[in-house]
Design a protein around this motif. Structure first.
Motif, PDB file in Angstrom:
ATOM      1  N   LYS A  49       0.781  -1.230   0.043  1.00 43.59           N
ATOM      2  CA  LYS A  49      -0.097  -0.034  -0.069  1.00 43.59           C
ATOM      3  C   LYS A  49       0.904   1.240  -0.024  1.00 43.59           C
ATOM      4  O   LYS A  49       0.493   2.084  -0.500  1.00 43.59           O
ATOM      5  CB  LYS A  49      -0.942   0.072   1.368  1.00 43.59           C
ATOM      6  N   TYR A  50       1.956   1.236   0.680  1.00 43.10           N
ATOM      7  CA  TYR A  50       2.866   2.251   0.886  1.00 43.10           C
ATOM      8  C   TYR A  50       3.512   2.779  -0.644  1.00 43.10           C
ATOM      9  O   TYR A  50       3.760   3.785  -1.117  1.00 43.10           O
ATOM     10  CB  TYR A  50       4.021   2.014   1.984  1.00 43.10           C
ATOM     11  N   GLU A  51       3.801   1.544  -1.543  1.00 43.20           N
ATOM     12  CA  GLU A  51       4.144   1.777  -2.546  1.00 43.20           C
ATOM     13  C   GLU A  51       3.215   2.507  -3.502  1.00 43.20           C
ATOM     14  O   GLU A  51       3.665   3.279  -4.462  1.00 43.20           O
ATOM     15  CB  GLU A  51       4.454   0.317  -3.397  1.00 43.20           C
ATOM     16  N   LEU A  52       2.119   2.093  -3.712  1.00 44.18           N
ATOM     17  CA  LEU A  52       1.039   2.730  -4.263  1.00 44.18           C
ATOM     18  C   LEU A  52       0.765   4.239  -3.882  1.00 44.18           C
ATOM     19  O   LEU A  52       0.630   5.333  -4.788  1.00 44.18           O
ATOM     20  CB  LEU A  52      -0.553   1.824  -4.173  1.00 44.18           C
ATOM     21  N   GLU A  53       0.905   4.408  -2.547  1.00 38.43           N
ATOM     22  CA  GLU A  53       1.054   5.875  -2.016  1.00 38.43           C
ATOM     23  C   GLU A  53       2.008   6.797  -2.480  1.00 38.43           C
ATOM     24  O   GLU A  53       1.832   8.057  -2.991  1.00 38.43           O
ATOM     25  CB  GLU A  53       0.953   5.903  -0.537  1.00 38.43           C
ATOM     26  N   LYS A  54       3.336   6.066  -2.465  1.00 39.01           N
ATOM     27  CA  LYS A  54       4.393   6.714  -3.224  1.00 39.01           C
ATOM     28  C   LYS A  54       4.226   6.899  -4.610  1.00 39.01           C
ATOM     29  O   LYS A  54       4.642   8.166  -5.164  1.00 39.01           O
ATOM     30  CB  LYS A  54       5.704   5.998  -2.791  1.00 39.01           C
ATOM     31  N   ARG A  55       3.839   6.148  -5.328  1.00 39.35           N
ATOM     32  CA  ARG A  55       3.324   6.162  -6.819  1.00 39.35           C
ATOM     33  C   ARG A  55       2.685   7.472  -6.877  1.00 39.35           C
ATOM     34  O   ARG A  55       2.973   8.331  -7.953  1.00 39.35           O
ATOM     35  CB  ARG A  55       3.118   4.716  -7.274  1.00 39.35           C
ATOM     36  N   ASN A  56       1.483   7.491  -6.386  1.00 40.54           N
ATOM     37  CA  ASN A  56       0.389   8.619  -6.435  1.00 40.54           C
ATOM     38  C   ASN A  56       1.120   9.795  -6.169  1.00 40.54           C
ATOM     39  O   ASN A  56       0.985  10.959  -6.889  1.00 40.54           O
ATOM     40  CB  ASN A  56      -0.733   8.236  -5.710  1.00 40.54           C
ATOM     41  N   ALA A  57       1.807   9.766  -5.035  1.00 37.97           N
ATOM     42  CA  ALA A  57       2.571  11.019  -4.784  1.00 37.97           C
ATOM     43  C   ALA A  57       3.329  11.720  -5.933  1.00 37.97           C
ATOM     44  O   ALA A  57       3.580  12.896  -6.035  1.00 37.97           O
ATOM     45  CB  ALA A  57       3.509  10.913  -3.413  1.00 37.97           C
ATOM     46  N   TYR A  58       4.291  10.739  -6.253  1.00 36.13           N
ATOM     47  CA  TYR A  58       5.407  11.080  -7.126  1.00 36.13           C
ATOM     48  C   TYR A  58       4.505  11.238  -8.759  1.00 36.13           C
ATOM     49  O   TYR A  58       5.029  12.206  -9.476  1.00 36.13           O
ATOM     50  CB  TYR A  58       6.293   9.997  -7.663  1.00 36.13           C
ATOM     51  N   LYS A  59       3.394  10.779  -8.996  1.00 34.13           N
ATOM     52  CA  LYS A  59       2.465  11.335  -9.962  1.00 34.13           C
ATOM     53  C   LYS A  59       2.190  12.876 -10.001  1.00 34.13           C
ATOM     54  O   LYS A  59       2.311  13.735 -11.233  1.00 34.13           O
ATOM     55  CB  LYS A  59       1.604  10.394 -10.223  1.00 34.13           C
ATOM     56  N   ASN A  60       1.657  13.074  -8.758  1.00 35.69           N
ATOM     57  CA  ASN A  60       1.359  14.503  -8.790  1.00 35.69           C
ATOM     58  C   ASN A  60       2.330  15.391  -8.580  1.00 35.69           C
ATOM     59  O   ASN A  60       2.462  16.468  -9.461  1.00 35.69           O
ATOM     60  CB  ASN A  60       0.734  14.766  -7.045  1.00 35.69           C
ATOM     61  N   ILE A  61       3.801  15.176  -8.375  1.00 40.57           N
ATOM     62  CA  ILE A  61       4.926  16.003  -8.647  1.00 40.57           C
ATOM     63  C   ILE A  61       5.589  16.022 -10.084  1.00 40.57           C
ATOM     64  O   ILE A  61       5.590  17.183 -10.364  1.00 40.57           O
ATOM     65  CB  ILE A  61       6.140  15.291  -7.948  1.00 40.57           C
ATOM     66  N   ILE A  62       5.212  14.740 -10.846  1.00 37.63           N
ATOM     67  CA  ILE A  62       5.593  14.979 -12.011  1.00 37.63           C
ATOM     68  C   ILE A  62       4.707  15.724 -12.613  1.00 37.63           C
ATOM     69  O   ILE A  62       4.917  16.554 -13.732  1.00 37.63           O
ATOM     70  CB  ILE A  62       5.498  13.306 -12.656  1.00 37.63           C
ATOM     71  N   TYR A  63       3.302  15.658 -12.604  1.00 34.59           N
ATOM     72  CA  TYR A  63       2.523  16.471 -13.243  1.00 34.59           C
ATOM     73  C   TYR A  63       2.732  18.012 -12.797  1.00 34.59           C
ATOM     74  O   TYR A  63       2.737  18.876 -13.759  1.00 34.59           O
ATOM     75  CB  TYR A  63       0.936  16.238 -12.718  1.00 34.59           C
ATOM     76  N   LYS A  64       2.869  18.432 -11.665  1.00 35.23           N
ATOM     77  CA  LYS A  64       3.327  19.727 -11.383  1.00 35.23           C
ATOM     78  C   LYS A  64       4.525  20.247 -11.969  1.00 35.23           C
ATOM     79  O   LYS A  64       4.405  21.448 -12.490  1.00 35.23           O
ATOM     80  CB  LYS A  64       3.269  19.915  -9.736  1.00 35.23           C
ATOM     81  N   GLU A  65       5.463  19.301 -12.004  1.00 35.55           N
ATOM     82  CA  GLU A  65       6.703  19.946 -12.695  1.00 35.55           C
ATOM     83  C   GLU A  65       6.583  20.073 -14.212  1.00 35.55           C
ATOM     84  O   GLU A  65       7.116  21.088 -14.612  1.00 35.55           O
ATOM     85  CB  GLU A  65       7.923  18.967 -12.466  1.00 35.55           C
ATOM     86  N   LEU A  66       5.920  19.055 -14.878  1.00 35.04           N
ATOM     87  CA  LEU A  66       5.683  19.299 -16.343  1.00 35.04           C
ATOM     88  C   LEU A  66       4.568  20.409 -16.692  1.00 35.04           C
ATOM     89  O   LEU A  66       5.028  21.024 -17.452  1.00 35.04           O
ATOM     90  CB  LEU A  66       5.138  17.895 -16.648  1.00 35.04           C
ATOM     91  N   TYR A  67       3.779  20.528 -15.797  1.00 40.30           N
ATOM     92  CA  TYR A  67       2.693  21.747 -16.124  1.00 40.30           C
ATOM     93  C   TYR A  67       3.402  22.869 -15.949  1.00 40.30           C
ATOM     94  O   TYR A  67       3.300  24.106 -16.876  1.00 40.30           O
ATOM     95  CB  TYR A  67       1.728  21.466 -15.203  1.00 40.30           C
ATOM     96  N   ASN A  68       4.331  23.126 -15.014  1.00 38.89           N
ATOM     97  CA  ASN A  68       5.236  24.412 -14.860  1.00 38.89           C
ATOM     98  C   ASN A  68       5.984  24.639 -15.976  1.00 38.89           C
ATOM     99  O   ASN A  68       6.157  25.651 -16.578  1.00 38.89           O
ATOM    100  CB  ASN A  68       5.918  24.326 -13.336  1.00 38.89           C
ATOM    101  N   GLU A  69       6.566  23.593 -16.394  1.00 40.39           N
ATOM    102  CA  GLU A  69       7.634  23.574 -17.654  1.00 40.39           C
ATOM    103  C   GLU A  69       6.793  24.036 -18.953  1.00 40.39           C
ATOM    104  O   GLU A  69       7.327  24.807 -19.824  1.00 40.39           O
ATOM    105  CB  GLU A  69       8.489  22.223 -17.817  1.00 40.39           C
ATOM    106  N   GLY A  70       5.385  23.501 -19.033  1.00 39.26           N
ATOM    107  CA  GLY A  70       4.714  23.738 -20.413  1.00 39.26           C
ATOM    108  C   GLY A  70       4.335  25.154 -20.273  1.00 39.26           C
ATOM    109  O   GLY A  70       4.535  25.870 -21.228  1.00 39.26           O
ATOM    110  N   LEU A  71       3.978  25.780 -19.003  1.00 42.51           N
ATOM    111  CA  LEU A  71       3.760  27.077 -19.030  1.00 42.51           C
ATOM    112  C   LEU A  71       5.172  27.818 -19.396  1.00 42.51           C
ATOM    113  O   LEU A  71       5.091  28.783 -20.242  1.00 42.51           O
ATOM    114  CB  LEU A  71       3.226  27.522 -17.657  1.00 42.51           C
ATOM    115  N   ALA A  72       6.196  27.619 -18.842  1.00 44.98           N
ATOM    116  CA  ALA A  72       7.486  28.322 -19.402  1.00 44.98           C
ATOM    117  C   ALA A  72       7.819  28.238 -20.787  1.00 44.98           C
ATOM    118  O   ALA A  72       8.263  29.046 -21.456  1.00 44.98           O
ATOM    119  CB  ALA A  72       8.699  27.810 -18.523  1.00 44.98           C
TER     120      ALA A  72
END
Length: 685
Positions: free
Chosen positions: A131-154
């Motif tokens: 379960k912890y692995e799935l939680e970490k996956r979801n957390a990193y997915k949020n990080i990836i989305y945020k980082e890519l979205y900011n790069e897309g705006l730039a």
């Protein structure tokens, strides 16, 4: 033809040096003080041992002839080839999961592209950790989305300087022709969501074939097989077989995402393997230029932080010194060993190693511990020195010994199947007698026929493993036979095994590291011969008795980090000190004079001290359990590594100098119980 000439010269040189060693042994034996029979036996034993040692010398000479750098592999366009970054994990703690996801996230983002996916194949048993692995996956997915979205705006504002160069070239440049407003409104979310969905976790159902089975099942799922059809036959695999039709992975959206994707390549990685920026693209381009090669084997480079243990820094120096020799050997033979971490062409692997439902092949042994040798011998990997994977060295001597024990078990199993009618038959007989009804007889479905080069490379590690008891025997022979130049002989062997290879790879940039590593290797010559012999015996006993479960290296590391390094080393290695003390007393009583074996075995006696000393942090701090990092602040985590071997050497020398003045203070600080330092019990394995 050129390959044939290289091989002919390589083995001719080995043969010539071996004949020279035999001749020198005949001359060196004092025939007036030894019987003819004893002299002949001694010459045979010494010659066999020296001929095995001369393999290292021949490899060093080949490095001198070939040069320290080999030709770079050709590259070709690979825009249409797809690859999945396959991280494999068997977690023992949450910290282990944290480190794996951090490595996976960095490797994925530093090599992001439209044809790149990242999958963690987990064999973790504990439900809470799953379960912890799935939680970490979801957390990193949020990080990836945020980082890519900011790069897309730039990117929409043409602020290219704030975008990672790899992602700018592989991802964002494809949308340069789109109007910025339209890009943000209609495309940016879909782009981010697309790459987020390619960051996945799969939980494997079976443990068959261990890590090898993890990436095999991933390949089969990618080809459109949801249920197991391999390694299900009890006639071949006995109790190790899994049920036919069992799901390969527990059902999830990520399983559906992988199903029938038919990836062209799988980059197999361990949980701690780092991927340098842009390395995946380089590997794929090399693979495109060599479609006849099913495995592209990148180099492996060890990495460590400035405050890691002394032992870890020593391993990094040793690996850097040995790398040119490895490059030369792979160039001579035109193919490579498989290190267990490499780029594999899925279709070729399935066709040659696994097979289909209608025509099973299953070349890898079901009880395999060292699958690398089997796969390499069949698929003949291409070694690529200019692209490398990063790997963390073992924490200290104890955990390194555990890793070597696991490798020795794999080599013994390989020897059983390489010589089934001799060594294999003897081992099976002993297993059947000792294990009784619990004995599980297994056999390989499709035996592999190896050519000379593949056979030689497949047993390279086996020969190095057997060199340890041979060297120990060599030391004892010198005490029991009269030789004209008894000291010179063993000095020459130490020179050929330790000093000469380091001299070959020495340069103005790494000479300090070479001197340091040479001194350490000479001091560990006898201890490693003794410990290596014990490792082989214990590995052999594990196979005979049927001990299938080994102590996880990571669990031992966690225990050692929370205890005093000297006390922990003494608990693990006290038997070697006792053995050395007995040997020293026996030699002194028998010879009643000074003997070189006394000096050599004192290093064995001091082995626990060496292990504890090198377990210290290079900054004179006991390395404790890594603190759990806040996943939301992962962008700010920066690991500063020594960039060159020179920097690592300077760090080591300054550390050793500092330790010489502060050793007593450090020892007293380290000697604290876990109750005081960490708030727990002071237990160690």
């Amino acid at each position: 033809m050129r390959k044939f000439v290289r091989l002919f010269l390589y083995f001719s040189l080995w043969l010539a040096l071996s004949l020279g060693a035999v001749l020198l042994n005949i001359i060196n034996v004092d025939w007036s003080h030894n019987s003819f029979v004893k002299g002949i036996v001694v010459v045979i034993f010494l010659s066999v041992i020296q001929c095995s040692v001369l393999e290292i010398t021949v490899q060093a000479i080949a490095t001198l002839i070939m040069g320290r750098k080999c030709n770079e592999a050709e590259k070709a366009p690979a825009d249409q080839l797809t690859v999945v970054l396959n991280y494999n994990l068997l977690a023992t703690s949450k910290e282990h999961i944290d480190e794996c996801f951090e490595t996976m996230y960095k490797g994925y983002m530093d090599n992001l592209g439209p044809n790149v996916s990242a999958v963690l194949v987990s064999a973790t048993n504990d439900e809470e950790l799953k379960k912890y692995e799935l939680e970490k996956r979801n957390a990193y997915k949020n990080i990836i989305y945020k980082e890519l979205y900011n790069e897309g705006l730039a990117f929409s504002m043409r602020n290219y300087e704030s975008i990672d160069p790899i992602r700018l070239n592989n991802v964002w440049q494809m949308y340069v022709h789109i109007n910025p407003t339209v890009f943000i409104r209609e495309h940016l979310h879909n782009i981010c969501d697309k790459y987020v969905r390619e960051f996945m976790v799969l939980h494997r159902v079976s443990r068959v074939l261990r890590k090898c089975g993890q990436y095999q099942d991933l390949m089969l799922l990618s080809e459109g097989n949801y249920e197991a059809y391999t390694y299900c036959d009890t006639e071949y695999y006995g109790k190790s077989a899994r049920p036919y039709g069992q799901p390969l992975f527990h059902a999830s959206d990520d399983v559906i995402n992988i199903f029938e994707r038919k990836f062209d390549y799988t980059l197999v990685l361990d949980a701690d393997n780092g991927l340098p920026s842009g390395s995946v693209s380089e590997l794929i381009q090399i693979a495109a230029a060599h479609p006849d090669r099913a495995i592209i084997q990148p180099a492996i480079k060890l990495r460590c932080k400035p405050d890691d243990t002394i032992f870890m820094h020593l391993q990094c120096i040793q690996q850097a010194l040995y790398e040119p020799i490895a490059n030369a050997v792979m160039a001579v033979f035109g193919q490579s060993r498989f290190f267990g971490k490499a780029l594999i062409r899925n279709r070729a692997y399935i066709d040659n190693v696994i097979g289909t439902k209608d025509k099973l092949i299953e070349r890898v042994l079901v009880d395999v511990l060292n699958h690398d040798a089997f796969v390499a011998a069949i698929l003949k990997p291409l070694y690529v020195r200019e692209v490398f994977l990063l790997e963390e060295p073992c924490y200290n001597y104890i955990t390194w010994n555990i890793r070597e024990m696991r490798r020795n078990r794999g080599e013994i199993l390989l020897a059983m199947h390489s010589w089934p009618n001799t060594f294999g038959r003897i081992m099976r007989f002993l297993q059947r007698i000792i294990q009784g009804p619990s004995f599980n007889k297994t056999k390989v479905r499709t035996p592999s026929t190896l050519d000379f080069v593949s056979f030689y490379l497949a047993h390279l590690e086996l020969r190095r493993m057997l060199m340890k008891p041979l060297l120990l025997l060599y030391i004892y022979i010198h005490c029991s036979v009269s030789l004209h130049y008894s000291y010179y002989s063993i000095i020459i062997v130490v020179f050929l095994v330790v000093v000469f290879p380091n001299l070959v790879t020495c340069s103005m940039k790494n000479y300090k590291g070479m001197l340091l590593e040479t001194i350490v290797s000479i001091s560990q010559f006898t201890p490693e011969a003794v410990v290596g012999t014990v490792r082989i015996f214990l590995s052999w006993m594990d196979h005979v008795v049927g001990t299938n479960e080994s102590i996880p290296q990571r669990a031992v590391e966690d225990k050692i980090k929370l205890s005093n390094p000297f006390v922990s080393s003494l608990k693990h290695l006290w038997g070697y000190s006792l053995y050395a003390l007995v040997q020293v007393i026996a030699v002194c009583l028998y010879f009643q004079t000074a003997n070189p074996i006394v000096f050599m075995f004192w290093f064995v006696f001091l082995l626990p001290l060496y292990s504890g000393f090198t377990s210290l942090s290079s900054k004179l701090k006991r390395v404790g359990r890594p603190e759990e990092k806040n996943v939301n602040n992962i962008e700010s985590v920066v690991i500063q590594l020594p960039n060159t071997s020179t920097e690592r050497t300077k760090l080591m020398i300054s550390t050793l100098t500092d330790i010489s003045f502060k050793f007593n203070q450090c020892f007293s600080k380290c000697y604290k119980s876990k109750d005081v330092a960490e708030g727990g019990s002071k237990e160690s394995i």
